[in-house]
Design a protein around this motif. Structure first.
Motif, PDB file in Angstrom:
ATOM      1  N   ALA A   1     105.439  -3.058  34.330  1.00  0.00           N
ATOM      2  CA  ALA A   1     104.023  -2.787  34.059  1.00  0.00           C
ATOM      3  C   ALA A   1     103.696  -3.360  32.699  1.00  0.00           C
ATOM      4  CB  ALA A   1     103.739  -1.284  34.115  1.00  0.00           C
ATOM      5  N   SER A   2     102.451  -3.157  32.286  1.00  0.00           N
ATOM      6  CA  SER A   2     102.002  -3.606  30.973  1.00  0.00           C
ATOM      7  C   SER A   2     101.196  -2.489  30.336  1.00  0.00           C
ATOM      8  CB  SER A   2     101.151  -4.875  31.116  1.00  0.00           C
ATOM      9  OG  SER A   2     100.726  -5.331  29.865  1.00  0.00           O
ATOM     10  N   SER A   3     101.363  -2.303  29.023  1.00  0.00           N
ATOM     11  CA  SER A   3     100.632  -1.231  28.350  1.00  0.00           C
ATOM     12  C   SER A   3      99.140  -1.520  28.321  1.00  0.00           C
ATOM     13  CB  SER A   3     101.162  -1.036  26.924  1.00  0.00           C
ATOM     14  OG  SER A   3     101.018  -2.221  26.174  1.00  0.00           O
ATOM     15  N   GLN A   4      98.339  -0.444  28.436  1.00  0.00           N
ATOM     16  CA  GLN A   4      96.889  -0.574  28.500  1.00  0.00           C
ATOM     17  C   GLN A   4      96.283  -0.564  27.095  1.00  0.00           C
ATOM     18  OE1 GLN A   4      95.725  -1.225  31.685  1.00  0.00           O
ATOM     19  NE2 GLN A   4      97.961  -1.256  31.903  1.00  0.00           N
ATOM     20  N   THR A   5      94.958  -0.557  27.017  1.00  0.00           N
ATOM     21  CA  THR A   5      94.280  -0.657  25.719  1.00  0.00           C
ATOM     22  C   THR A   5      94.605   0.518  24.796  1.00  0.00           C
ATOM     23  OG1 THR A   5      92.318   0.357  26.724  1.00  0.00           O
ATOM     24  CG2 THR A   5      92.380  -2.049  26.608  1.00  0.00           C
ATOM     25  N   ASP A   6      94.958   1.676  25.376  1.00  0.00           N
ATOM     26  CA  ASP A   6      95.324   2.826  24.540  1.00  0.00           C
ATOM     27  C   ASP A   6      96.831   2.914  24.311  1.00  0.00           C
ATOM     28  OD1 ASP A   6      96.144   3.502  27.075  1.00  0.00           O
ATOM     29  OD2 ASP A   6      95.123   5.450  27.126  1.00  0.00           O
TER      30      ASP A   6
ATOM     31  N   PRO B   1      99.810  -8.829  34.473  1.00  0.00           N
ATOM     32  CA  PRO B   1     101.004  -8.488  33.697  1.00  0.00           C
ATOM     33  C   PRO B   1     102.119  -7.908  34.555  1.00  0.00           C
ATOM     34  CG  PRO B   1      99.355  -6.771  33.443  1.00  0.00           C
ATOM     35  CD  PRO B   1      98.715  -7.853  34.277  1.00  0.00           C
ATOM     36  N   GLY B   2     101.866  -7.720  35.835  1.00  0.00           N
ATOM     37  CA  GLY B   2     102.861  -7.111  36.716  1.00  0.00           C
ATOM     38  C   GLY B   2     102.577  -5.642  36.949  1.00  0.00           C
ATOM     39  N   GLY B   3     103.487  -4.987  37.633  1.00  0.00           N
ATOM     40  CA  GLY B   3     103.293  -3.573  37.945  1.00  0.00           C
ATOM     41  C   GLY B   3     102.334  -3.403  39.114  1.00  0.00           C
ATOM     42  N   GLU B   4     101.846  -2.155  39.278  1.00  0.00           N
ATOM     43  CA  GLU B   4     100.907  -1.827  40.351  1.00  0.00           C
ATOM     44  C   GLU B   4      99.509  -1.787  39.748  1.00  0.00           C
ATOM     45  OE1 GLU B   4     102.348  -1.242  43.533  1.00  0.00           O
ATOM     46  OE2 GLU B   4     104.022  -2.074  42.372  1.00  0.00           O
ATOM     47  N   GLN B   5      98.643  -2.675  40.196  1.00  0.00           N
ATOM     48  CA  GLN B   5      97.358  -2.792  39.519  1.00  0.00           C
ATOM     49  C   GLN B   5      96.308  -3.404  40.434  1.00  0.00           C
ATOM     50  OE1 GLN B   5      97.571  -4.167  35.426  1.00  0.00           O
ATOM     51  NE2 GLN B   5      95.852  -5.536  35.758  1.00  0.00           N
ATOM     52  N   LEU B   6      95.075  -2.924  40.280  1.00  0.00           N
ATOM     53  CA  LEU B   6      93.920  -3.510  40.962  1.00  0.00           C
ATOM     54  C   LEU B   6      92.792  -3.623  39.952  1.00  0.00           C
ATOM     55  CD1 LEU B   6      92.351  -4.450  43.497  1.00  0.00           C
ATOM     56  CD2 LEU B   6      91.683  -2.048  43.823  1.00  0.00           C
ATOM     57  N   ASP B   7      92.271  -4.837  39.787  1.00  0.00           N
ATOM     58  CA  ASP B   7      91.148  -5.086  38.881  1.00  0.00           C
ATOM     59  C   ASP B   7      90.031  -5.762  39.648  1.00  0.00           C
ATOM     60  OD1 ASP B   7      91.775  -4.328  36.049  1.00  0.00           O
ATOM     61  OD2 ASP B   7      93.526  -5.577  36.435  1.00  0.00           O
TER      62      ASP B   7
ATOM     63  N   TRP C   1      94.942  -8.368  42.069  1.00  0.00           N
ATOM     64  CA  TRP C   1      95.748  -7.284  42.645  1.00  0.00           C
ATOM     65  C   TRP C   1      97.217  -7.633  42.500  1.00  0.00           C
ATOM     66  CZ3 TRP C   1      98.973  -7.829  47.040  1.00  0.00           C
ATOM     67  CH2 TRP C   1      99.485  -6.636  47.560  1.00  0.00           C
ATOM     68  N   SER C   2      98.021  -6.665  42.063  1.00  0.00           N
ATOM     69  CA  SER C   2      99.468  -6.877  41.972  1.00  0.00           C
ATOM     70  C   SER C   2     100.189  -5.665  42.539  1.00  0.00           C
ATOM     71  CB  SER C   2      99.886  -7.129  40.519  1.00  0.00           C
ATOM     72  OG  SER C   2      99.481  -6.070  39.677  1.00  0.00           O
ATOM     73  N   HIS C   3     101.274  -5.938  43.264  1.00  0.00           N
ATOM     74  CA  HIS C   3     102.001  -4.874  43.955  1.00  0.00           C
ATOM     75  C   HIS C   3     103.409  -5.368  44.266  1.00  0.00           C
ATOM     76  CE1 HIS C   3     102.887  -1.566  46.649  1.00  0.00           C
ATOM     77  NE2 HIS C   3     103.080  -2.406  47.663  1.00  0.00           N
ATOM     78  N   LYS C   4     104.402  -4.613  43.784  1.00  0.00           N
ATOM     79  CA  LYS C   4     105.808  -4.916  44.053  1.00  0.00           C
ATOM     80  C   LYS C   4     106.168  -6.362  43.708  1.00  0.00           C
ATOM     81  CE  LYS C   4     106.464  -1.396  47.623  1.00  0.00           C
ATOM     82  NZ  LYS C   4     106.897  -1.118  49.028  1.00  0.00           N
ATOM     83  N   GLY C   5     105.628  -6.846  42.579  1.00  0.00           N
ATOM     84  CA  GLY C   5     105.943  -8.196  42.138  1.00  0.00           C
ATOM     85  C   GLY C   5     105.001  -9.261  42.645  1.00  0.00           C
ATOM     86  N   TRP C   6     104.189  -8.954  43.654  1.00  0.00           N
ATOM     87  CA  TRP C   6     103.255  -9.928  44.204  1.00  0.00           C
ATOM     88  C   TRP C   6     101.926  -9.871  43.456  1.00  0.00           C
ATOM     89  CZ3 TRP C   6     104.818 -13.584  47.492  1.00  0.00           C
ATOM     90  CH2 TRP C   6     105.982 -13.359  48.209  1.00  0.00           C
TER      91      TRP C   6
ATOM     92  N   LEU D   1      74.968  -8.242  32.145  1.00  0.00           N
ATOM     93  CA  LEU D   1      75.570  -7.004  32.632  1.00  0.00           C
ATOM     94  C   LEU D   1      76.977  -7.326  33.110  1.00  0.00           C
ATOM     95  CD1 LEU D   1      74.946  -3.968  33.348  1.00  0.00           C
ATOM     96  CD2 LEU D   1      74.414  -4.784  35.645  1.00  0.00           C
ATOM     97  N   ASP D   2      77.943  -6.524  32.650  1.00  0.00           N
ATOM     98  CA  ASP D   2      79.341  -6.758  33.017  1.00  0.00           C
ATOM     99  C   ASP D   2      79.916  -5.492  33.636  1.00  0.00           C
ATOM    100  OD1 ASP D   2      81.758  -8.783  32.351  1.00  0.00           O
ATOM    101  OD2 ASP D   2      82.470  -6.722  32.132  1.00  0.00           O
ATOM    102  N   PHE D   3      80.578  -5.652  34.790  1.00  0.00           N
ATOM    103  CA  PHE D   3      81.197  -4.523  35.491  1.00  0.00           C
ATOM    104  C   PHE D   3      82.698  -4.773  35.576  1.00  0.00           C
ATOM    105  CE2 PHE D   3      83.040  -2.958  39.463  1.00  0.00           C
ATOM    106  CZ  PHE D   3      82.777  -1.602  39.361  1.00  0.00           C
ATOM    107  N   HIS D   4      83.508  -3.752  35.246  1.00  0.00           N
ATOM    108  CA  HIS D   4      84.954  -3.882  35.329  1.00  0.00           C
ATOM    109  C   HIS D   4      85.565  -2.565  35.804  1.00  0.00           C
ATOM    110  CE1 HIS D   4      89.110  -4.383  33.304  1.00  0.00           C
ATOM    111  NE2 HIS D   4      89.101  -4.982  34.482  1.00  0.00           N
ATOM    112  N   PHE D   5      86.266  -2.643  36.924  1.00  0.00           N
ATOM    113  CA  PHE D   5      86.953  -1.468  37.467  1.00  0.00           C
ATOM    114  C   PHE D   5      88.439  -1.777  37.518  1.00  0.00           C
ATOM    115  CE2 PHE D   5      89.030   0.409  41.182  1.00  0.00           C
ATOM    116  CZ  PHE D   5      88.883   1.767  40.896  1.00  0.00           C
ATOM    117  N   SER D   6      89.252  -0.849  37.033  1.00  0.00           N
ATOM    118  CA  SER D   6      90.692  -1.060  37.003  1.00  0.00           C
ATOM    119  C   SER D   6      91.404   0.195  37.468  1.00  0.00           C
ATOM    120  CB  SER D   6      91.143  -1.429  35.583  1.00  0.00           C
ATOM    121  OG  SER D   6      92.519  -1.687  35.551  1.00  0.00           O
ATOM    122  N   LYS D   7      92.385   0.012  38.325  1.00  0.00           N
ATOM    123  CA  LYS D   7      93.195   1.127  38.814  1.00  0.00           C
ATOM    124  C   LYS D   7      94.659   0.744  38.678  1.00  0.00           C
ATOM    125  CE  LYS D   7      94.029   4.126  42.802  1.00  0.00           C
ATOM    126  NZ  LYS D   7      93.676   4.432  44.211  1.00  0.00           N
ATOM    127  N   HIS D   8      95.460   1.636  38.071  1.00  0.00           N
ATOM    128  CA  HIS D   8      96.869   1.351  37.814  1.00  0.00           C
ATOM    129  C   HIS D   8      97.721   2.410  38.504  1.00  0.00           C
ATOM    130  CE1 HIS D   8      95.730  -1.573  34.706  1.00  0.00           C
ATOM    131  NE2 HIS D   8      94.777  -0.703  34.408  1.00  0.00           N
TER     132      HIS D   8
END
Length: 741
Positions: A42-47, A225-231, A262-267, A734-741
């Protein structure tokens, strides 16, 4: 070392969570967190936080800031439980963490440790700029000048006084194809897919080939950055064209973008799609409708990464005429471009001392002229049959590059590599179906003979299918760490550039251009020297400062430029200037204080051109100044930013080759008047996912600047007022950004 708390989960995995901070107490964003010898990462987030889902077992976790620092610790993961890891403190501060570069490096490297002097435009700077094309981001940088050809709808870039194909444009290290000496490809890549931009001034011919005499502009794209992620992200921006504006259509700039990653299990799967529509409603500026898209698919493990990327572009420039008052017929010329660029890249860490990286690409680019007549009375449309009115030019390039990075010891590393570049073209304006094939083998090494001393010698061996390339192109770059905060870099490089297809074979004649290729051109050679002194405060206090003082000197032989054809003074052609030189220096300062980032820089650049026929030796260096500044401030409580960008462009002396009334070919000195540009932008976070942006561009309302060129009203005219902009404009986005980890 770590604290465990048992929390119920609903699957057969366990979770690993924690936070990474820098030594000055700031959240560390973008740190790679991986479970060694597994696919989990995974990759560390903004916080600074991170979350991993891992099968039960005992592991070692690695925390890595690219090119700078690595930490490891052991953990045990239990089924359906969460392992909370104590805060990880990295031995670097937040100032250092932002400066990671890849251009010309053996591996991702901190800017401070790089042997090259690399300038970066960060993701934050791009985002806060609210630009709709890459040229806007570069326009306020020291040493950059842009010129516009309103007839062709293209722009060219100059870097430290050197123009055209001597400035190499890269996309993730792969060259972008241009049909001519102008770098129109720069604005044919979707800016929303760019993470940051790296600029290396001075020749990079050993690493990147013959077009890199002035330096390289490397556009680094966004990657998972890898890991489980959807942007998911989307962007909508409306901008006036001077005083002209029609909402969502007609006058103004209308920009829309949507993307997903989208990233999942290395893909990894992702892509962007954008429309950039401009209707000038201002004399001389042609309406442009541009569609941009890209897609990426890849797979990564801890030691291997492979990805495929496709970039596509469809652009239509519209030069519509006025109806004839007698018969109601208008003549319309549309210039339609298509660009498809395929890339396959891979990175393989074979062991701790040996790695391999490779890239292969194929680009197909064509531009068509579609000229029609439209009868406003009957509504009938017909193709015209005049010379050049239905032309089509096609260009393609095949590119392969491979490099190995071998660390022999702590003192010595080696990087051998090869590169193949095959370029072809055809079309009504191309003489035949010519090709230019370029084959190269290069090798460089990095030597650390003493603590604080880095030496990188290199050599490139070239085989060109048309020109006899020199047996070897050498370079040497050095870096001396004078103290923890002070670094000195010195470099020399030999450059070689064979003429491009357009310069040799392209013949372009229309109402505004009369230019002919020249198959008798000689190849260019150069010797270049540059140096820089950089001071950077690295303390843990709230004020951080960076200052760079640099200088350069470039000596060209047989520099290729345009001039009048001695056999026909009404026609332009490509010629060699026997001697051309540029030299100058700059100082750039950046200060970081809490939520403020301020930068101011000054450059002074000189150019020189001489023909053999100048027996009186009248040529001399002519100079021009530049001042650039940026001010960024973040309002924490308001969750907003204000940004101010300013650039003063001093009087620009330019040399032009002309034919006198006696038939003699001479170099004339022309001058382009000084001007200033400035933009101001505001960005405000409304919700976690939505940001609004507003501002004004071209605050000084610059349109045209005066030019004393003698080449006025002639073929390929460069005289008269030079178009730079269409006036002060205003935008709202206007900018929209949704992220799920």
């Amino acid at each position: 070392m770590n604290t465990l708390s048992n929390l119920s989960a609903q699957n057969n995995y366990g979770k690993v969570t924690g936070k990474i901070i820098t030594k000055d107490g700031q959240p560390a964003t973008g740190i790679s967190v991986s479970i060694l010898n597994t696919r989990f990462g995974a990759s560390s987030q903004t916080d600074g936080t991170y979350v991993l889902k891992v099968t039960p077992g005992k592991y070692r976790v690695q925390y890595k800031a690219l090119g700078m620092t690595t930490k490891e610790l052991g953990i045990e993961v239990l089924k359906d439980q969460t392992t909370r890891v104590a805060d990880i403190v990295l031995e670097l501060n937040s100032f250092q963490l932002k400066d990671v570069v890849v251009t010309g490096q053996y591996a991702p490297q901190s800017l401070k440790n790089s042997v090259y002097m690399v300038r970066t435009i960060t993701n934050d700077q791009i985002r806060l700029r609210n630009a709709t094309k890459i040229q806007e981001v570069l326009s306020d940088q020291l040493g950059f000048r842009f010129t516009n050809d309103l007839t062709l709808g293209t722009s060219d870039v100059s870097l430290m006084g050197i123009t055209g194909q001597r400035v190499k444009i890269l996309l993730d290290g792969v060259p972008l194809l241009d049909r001519g000496e102008t770098r129109e490809s720069l604005n044919q890549i979707d800016i929303n897919s760019i993470d940051h931009i790296e600029i290396v001034e001075g020749p990079m011919s050993v690493s990147y080939g013959s077009d890199a005499l002035a330096g390289v502009i490397n556009l680094i794209t966004k990657k998972s950055p890898g890991g489980e992620q959807l942007d998911v992200h989307a962007r909508l921006q409306e901008e006036t064209a001077g005083k002209q504006y029609d909402a969502f259509r007609g006058s103004g700039t209308h920009f829309e973008n949507v993307g997903l990653n989208w990233s999942h299990k290395g893909w990894e799967l992702g892509g962007n799609f954008s429309r950039n529509n401009f209707d000038g409603a201002v004399a001389g500026w042609m309406p442009k409708d541009q569609w941009l898209g890209n897609a990426i698919a890849g797979y990564r493990t801890n030691k291997f990464h492979i990805w495929y990327r496709l970039d596509g572009e469809n652009e239509t420039l519209k030069n519509d005429g006025e109806p004839n008052v007698n018969n109601g017929i208008e003549t319309d010329a549309h210039y339609i471009s298509y660009r498809w660029m395929h890339q396959l890249q891979t990175e393989w860490l074979i062991n701790k001392n040996l790695s391999f990286s490779g890239a292969a690409s194929y680009t197909n680019y064509n531009r068509r002229t579609l000229t029609t007549t439209y009868n406003t009375i009957t509504g009938e449309t017909r193709l015209t049959v005049g010379a050049g009115e239905q032309d089509k030019a096609l260009f393609d390039t095949k590119f392969v590059r491979g490099t190995a990075q071998y660390r022999i010891s702590d003192i010595f590393s080696l990087q051998p590599g090869f590169e193949i570049n095959l370029t072809g073209s055809s079309g009504a304006r191309i003489a035949g179906t010519p090709t230019i094939n370029d084959y190269a083998f290069f090798v460089s090494s990095e030597i650390h003979p003493l603590a604080g001393v880095s030496i990188r010698p290199g050599v490139r061996f070239i085989k060109n299918s048309i020109y006899d390339a020199p047996p070897a192109i050498p370079s040497i770059n050095t870096k001396f760490t004078l103290s923890n905060a002070l670094d000195l870099r010195l470099a020399y490089a030999r450059g070689f550039r064979s003429p491009a297809l357009r310069e040799l074979y392209f013949n372009f004649f229309d109402a505004n251009h009369s230019i002919r290729g020249n198959t008798n051109l000689k190849a260019e050679f150069s010797n270049s020297y540059n140096g820089s002194l950089t001071w950077q405060s690295l303390g843990a206090g709230s004020v951080k400062f960076k200052s760079s003082l640099s200088g350069f000197y470039n000596d060209f032989t047989n520099l290729i430029t345009t001039g009048y054809d001695p056999a026909n003074p009404s026609v332009m052609t490509y010629i060699n200037i026997d001697k051309a030189k540029t030299k100058g220096g700059s100082i750039d300062n950046t200060i970081y204080y809490k939520n403020l980032q301020a930068r101011v820089g000054f450059a002074y650049i000189g150019t020189y051109s001489k023909l053999q026929t100048d027996t009186l030796n009248q040529a001399a260096f002519v100079w021009y100044p530049e001042v650039s500044s940026t001010l960024l401030y973040h309002f924490k409580k308001l969750k907003g930013d204000i940004s101010l960008f300013y650039k003063f462009n001093g009087t620009l002396p330019t040399y032009e080759v002309i034919t006198t009334t006696t038939g003699a070919t001479v170099i004339n000195l022309a001058k382009r008047s000084a001007f200033s540009t400035a933009d101001i932008t505001f960005n405000k976070i409304i919700t976690k996912s939505i940001t609004i942006a507003a501002g004004a561009k071209n605050l000084f309302n610059v349109t045209n600047v005066n030019n004393t060129s003698l080449n006025v009203g002639s073929a390929h005219s460069t005289g008269g007022p030079v178009p730079l902009g269409y006036g002060r404009s205003y935008f709202l986005g206007l900018d929209f950004h949704f992220s799920k980890h």
